[in-house]
Scaffold this motif. Sequence first.
Motif, PDB file in Angstrom:
ATOM      1  N   ILE A 106      27.870   4.675 -15.016  1.00 24.89           N
ATOM      2  CA  ILE A 106      29.072   4.036 -14.469  1.00 24.89           C
ATOM      3  C   ILE A 106      28.627   2.960 -13.485  1.00 24.89           C
ATOM      4  O   ILE A 106      27.897   3.249 -12.532  1.00 24.89           O
ATOM      5  CB  ILE A 106      29.962   5.071 -13.760  1.00 24.89           C
ATOM      6  CG1 ILE A 106      30.331   6.196 -14.728  1.00 24.89           C
ATOM      7  CG2 ILE A 106      31.219   4.408 -13.191  1.00 24.89           C
ATOM      8  CD1 ILE A 106      30.996   7.378 -14.044  1.00 24.89           C
ATOM      9  N   VAL A 116      31.591   1.342 -18.131  1.00 24.69           N
ATOM     10  CA  VAL A 116      31.157   2.710 -18.426  1.00 24.69           C
ATOM     11  C   VAL A 116      30.411   2.718 -19.752  1.00 24.69           C
ATOM     12  O   VAL A 116      30.978   2.404 -20.807  1.00 24.69           O
ATOM     13  CB  VAL A 116      32.367   3.670 -18.491  1.00 24.69           C
ATOM     14  CG1 VAL A 116      31.894   5.092 -18.745  1.00 24.69           C
ATOM     15  CG2 VAL A 116      33.177   3.593 -17.205  1.00 24.69           C
ATOM     16  N   VAL A 120      35.283   9.671 -14.327  1.00 21.06           N
ATOM     17  CA  VAL A 120      35.324   8.209 -14.329  1.00 21.06           C
ATOM     18  C   VAL A 120      36.551   7.701 -13.580  1.00 21.06           C
ATOM     19  O   VAL A 120      36.468   6.772 -12.766  1.00 21.06           O
ATOM     20  CB  VAL A 120      35.319   7.668 -15.776  1.00 21.06           C
ATOM     21  CG1 VAL A 120      35.677   6.179 -15.802  1.00 21.06           C
ATOM     22  CG2 VAL A 120      33.962   7.899 -16.424  1.00 21.06           C
ATOM     23  N   CYS A 168      34.774   0.376 -21.416  1.00 21.57           N
ATOM     24  CA  CYS A 168      33.935   1.425 -22.005  1.00 21.57           C
ATOM     25  C   CYS A 168      33.117   0.863 -23.164  1.00 21.57           C
ATOM     26  O   CYS A 168      33.632   0.103 -23.981  1.00 21.57           O
ATOM     27  CB  CYS A 168      34.791   2.586 -22.505  1.00 21.57           C
ATOM     28  SG  CYS A 168      35.659   3.482 -21.201  1.00 21.57           S
TER      29      CYS A 168
END
Length: 207
Positions: A5, A29, A49, A76
């Motif tokens: 992250i 991420v 997250v 992501c």
Amino acid sequence: MKVIIQRVTRASVTVGDDQINSIGRGLCVLLGMSVDDTHTDADYIVRKVLNLRLFEDENGRPWSKSVMDRDYEVLCVSQFTLQCILKGNKPDYHLAMPAELAQPFYASILENMRSAYKPELVKDGKFGALMQVHIQNDGPVTIELTSPSVPSDPRQSSKQEKQQPRKEKGRSKGPSESSKEKSALRSRQDTNPSSGAEGDVSSEREP
């Protein structure tokens, strides 16, 4: 599941000459899914997250607000290379979830994240594509996260099994060493001139 992250001021994903997605301030991420991952692992990662306090509050106090608290974006990107195991200098990816399973699993993670947050603020790359991920790390702040699951690699399991007897052996030494210390203490007491034991010995020598 292993996840990297990164707090970013901006991030984008490009495939070839086409920009797939981009975000402003928020989180990038990178998700590495393993063969043993379940929806329990996915739920854990999504929760972390969205709730990690990586941002400052309105008064500038750091580590106070999550990406949801600040209405920031999340980008992501599926990255199976996070499941790498090195064989010498050669990367081995046998712990990574196969693509035919990983694609629907990754899609379910995105769906869960969008359901838990704001769908328009959760973006992703292109699964399975050769992507260029452009990240402007803010801080820099980079967090490594692993879901609490049992390792599937037999070599890791074997290593844990080998470590266990050593730990037990180490624990068994405790009483033995303690007994030696007690024995030495009694020996010192027996030779102490002021102890009662010395008097008893002297009386036995008298006629």
